[in-house]
Design an enzyme around this catalytic site. Structure first.
Site, short mmCIF file in Angstrom:
data_model
loop_
_atom_site.label_atom_id
_atom_site.label_comp_id
_atom_site.label_asym_id
_atom_site.label_seq_id
_atom_site.Cartn_x
_atom_site.Cartn_y
_atom_site.Cartn_z
CB SER A 155 0.55 -3.78 1.75
OG SER A 155 0.36 -2.95 0.69
CE LYS A 158 3.99 -2.94 -1.01
NZ LYS A 158 2.47 -2.97 -1.10
CB SER A 329 3.06 0.11 2.10
OG SER A 329 2.59 -1.09 1.79
#
Length: 490
Positions: A155, A158, A329
Site C-alpha cells: 500500500s 498509494k 489505506s
C-alpha cells in the site's frame, strides 16, 4: 485465499471532519500532547518552515496551522496580582516539537549509518530489505541500502497514486455524479463520475433536485420516468486481479459507500458484486420518496447526448480524498484516483490507462521512475514495483514549498500511535509516537513503511523501508517501526 492486507484502524482521525482529539485510550492512553505534537509536525513538514501557503482550511490542516502558530506564545489572561507593567501573562505550554527552519545544521550521514545499520538485519524483516532516507530540504540521499532496487510496495504505492492525482487535478477538484433527463422527460439517467464515496444521503438530495425539475409544469406526482444508469466513464475490467475480495469492490464509475454491505467506512468488509446496480436501485427508491413515479427496474444505458443535467452531487475535494486514501489505506478511493488521473491525462480509465497516466505524470514531476510498474493504484497487485528512492523523492516533492497542492500527501500520512493504520502500532511512551508519520504496506510476505520524521537537528527526513520474504507481519512491523523511530534520535 484472500490476500493478507493491512487492516485500517477503527479509530483513525477523519480527514473529512477534522482530527479526533482523544484524551484517553484504554489499551494505552493517548494524551492531548501527542496530538498537539503530531499536529505541529504536520504543519512543519509542509515546507521546511513553520507556515506554508495552501488552498485548504479544514480539519487536521487547520488545527495544525493553529497549533503551530500558537506554539511560542504566552497567555494574556490575568492570573495574579496586577504588576506595574500590567497583568502577568498566564503560563503557556512549550511547543511539543520545534519548528523546522532552513538554517538548521545538515544531518551527518555517518550518524544515520550508525543508527540504522544494526537494525536492517533484524530477522523479522525477512530475506530482503531496501532503504532510502533523504533530506527533504535538499533532496540529498543521506542513507541508502538497495535504494534503487524495485520492490513490491504493497500500500505504500498509494503515495505515488495520490501524488499523481493531486498534480494533475489539483487539491480542489471534486468528482461529479449527475442525473440527466432526456428531451422528452421520459428517461432519467444516473451518470457515474467515479466517486466511490457517494452515499444514499447524496442520492436523496439528487432525487429531490430531479423531482423539482420534473415538476416544472406543476404536476403531482412527477413522472413517470424510466431510470437508467451510465457507467461508461470507466473502461476495462471492473474486477481487480485479487477479486472477489473483502478489501476492494468492483472498480466502477458508479457505487455507493464503496460497495460495502456492513455500514462500515474503512477496513475489510463484505462487498456487493453489483455496485452500480445497487446505486441505481437506491436512487429509484429515493425518487419514489421524492414523489417521482419510476416505471420498471433500472437498467444500464448511456445518457442521451442531448439530455440535460437536472441534479448534481460533488465529492469532497481531492485533498480530502487523498488524505483519506492514505490515512485509512483506502483501496477503493485509490483506484478511483488512479482512474481520475487517467481521464485527465487523456488515457482510458482502466488499470492499464491508469498505469500509463501515473507513470507519465511522475516523469513530468522529474521523479526517478526507473524500474517502477504501477499495475494498480492501491498496491494490492503483487506485480506493482517501486524503488525506495522513488518513494522518498515523492515525499520530498510533496514537502516542496513551491508545490503546495501536493501537501495532502504529507498531511494524510498516518500518525504513529494516533491515527489510521499506525493507530495501534506504537505504545504510548514509544519514542516514535506522535513523531513518525508514515504510510504502511502489508501483503503476505511483504511489509513496507514510508513517511517522514523530524530529526534532532530539526530537519525533515523522508524515509522508505521495503521488506520482502518476511514470515509474519507481527515480526516485520516492529522492526520497521524501530527503523523509523531511530531517525528521530539522530
Amino acid at each position: 485465499m484472500a490476500e493478507q492486507v493491512e487492516e485500517p484502524s477503527v479509530r483513525p482521525s477523519d480527514p473529512w471532519r477534522g482530527p479526533k482529539f482523544l484524551t484517553t485510550k484504554h489499551n494505552g492512553s493517548h494524551t492531548w500532547q501527542v496530538i498537539a505534537g503530531s499536529a505541529t509536525l504536520g504543519l512543519a513538514v509542509a515546507a521546511g518552515a513553520v507556515l506554508a501557503a495552501g488552498p485548504w482550511d479544514n480539519g487536521q490542516r487547520k488545527a495544525e496551522r493553529a497549533l503551530a502558530a500558537a506554539a511560542d506564545r504566552t497567555g494574556g489572561a490575568h492570573h495574579g496580582r496586577t504588576t506595574p507593567e500590567g497583568p502577568r501573562p498566564a503560563p503557556s505550554a512549550p511547543a511539543v516539537l520545534p519548528a523546522l527552519t532552513a538554517g538548521k545544521a545538515a544531518q551527518d550521514p555517518a550518524g544515520l549509518r550508525a543508527a540504522l545499520t544494526p537494525l536492517i538485519d533484524a530477522p523479522g524483516l525477512g530475506k530482503k530489505l531496501a532503504v532510502s532516507v533523504v533530506d527533504t530540504a535538499t533532496g540529498e540521499q543521506l542513507y541508502g541500502h538497495g535504494a534503487t532496487t524495485p520492490m513490491t510496495p504493497a500500500s505504500t504505492i498509494k503515495i505515488a497514486t495520490t501524488t499523481a492525482a493531486l498534480s494533475v487535478l489539483g487539491p480542489d477538484h471534486r468528482i461529479a455524479t449527475t442525473a440527466a433527463l432526456s428531451p422528452d422527460s421520459r428517461t432519467l439517467t444516473l451518470v457515474g463520475g467515479g466517486d466511490p464515496t457517494l452515499a444514499k444521503a447524496d442520492l436523496r438530495a439528487m432525487a429531490a433536485e430531479a423531482a423539482d425539475a420534473l415538476r416544472e409544469d406543476g404536476e403531482e406526482p412527477a413522472g413517470p420516468v424510466r431510470l437508467t444508469y451510465d457507467v461508461s466513464r470507466y473502461t476495462g475490467p471492473e474486477l481487480h486481479p485479487i477479486s472477489p475480495n473483502e478489501n476492494i469492490a468492483p472498480v466502477t464509475a458508479l457505487m455507493i459507500d464503496e460497495g460495502r454491505l456492513d455500514g462500515s467506512d474503512r477496513g475489510p468488509a463484505d462487498r456487493t458484486d453489483d455496485p452500480a446496480g445497487d446505486a441505481a436501485r437506491a436512487f429509484a427508491e429515493a425518487l419514489e420518496k421524492a414523489g417521482v413515479q419510476v416505471t420498471g427496474a433500472p437498467r444500464e444505458a448511456r445518457a442521451a447526448d442531448e439530455a440535460r443535467t437536472v441534479a448534481t452531487h460533488r465529492s469532497a475535494p481531492l485533498s480530502a480524498l487523498a488524505e483519506r486514501t492514505l490515512t485509512n489505506s483506502d483501496n477503493d478511493i485509490a483506484e478511483a484516483l488512479a482512474r481520475q488521473t487517467a481521464i485527465a491525462k487523456g488515457e482510458k480509465a482502466s488499470f492499464a490507462g491508469a498505469r500509463r497516466a501515473v507513470t507519465n505524470e511522475l516523469k513530468k514531476l522529474q521523479l526517478p521512475v526507473g524500474g517502477a510498474h504501477f499495475a494498480d493504484g492501491s498496491g494490492l497487485d503483487r506485480k506493482d514495483r517501486v524503488t525506495p528512492a522513488l518513494l522518498t523523492a515523492l515525499l520530498a516533492r510533496a514537502a516542496d514549498p513551491d508545490r503546495p497542492g501536493l501537501r495532502p500527501v504529507l498531511t494524510g500520512l498516518p500518525i504513529a500511535g494516533f491515527s489510521g493504520t499506525l493507530d495501534g502500532r506504537y505504545e504510548r511512551d514509544a519514542a516514535g509516537t506522535g513523531r513518525v508519520r508514515a504510510k504502511t504496506g502489508t501483503l503476505r510476505g511483504v511489509n513496507s513503511l514510508a513517511g517522514t520524521v523530524v530529526d534532532r537537528q530539526g530537519r525533515l527526513l523522508a524515509f522508505a523501508f521495503l521488506a520482502s520474504g518476511s514470515t509474519s507481519a507481527a515480526g516485520a512491523e516492529p522492526a520497521l517501526d524501530a527503523l523509523a523511530t531511530a531517525l528521530t534520535g539522530v
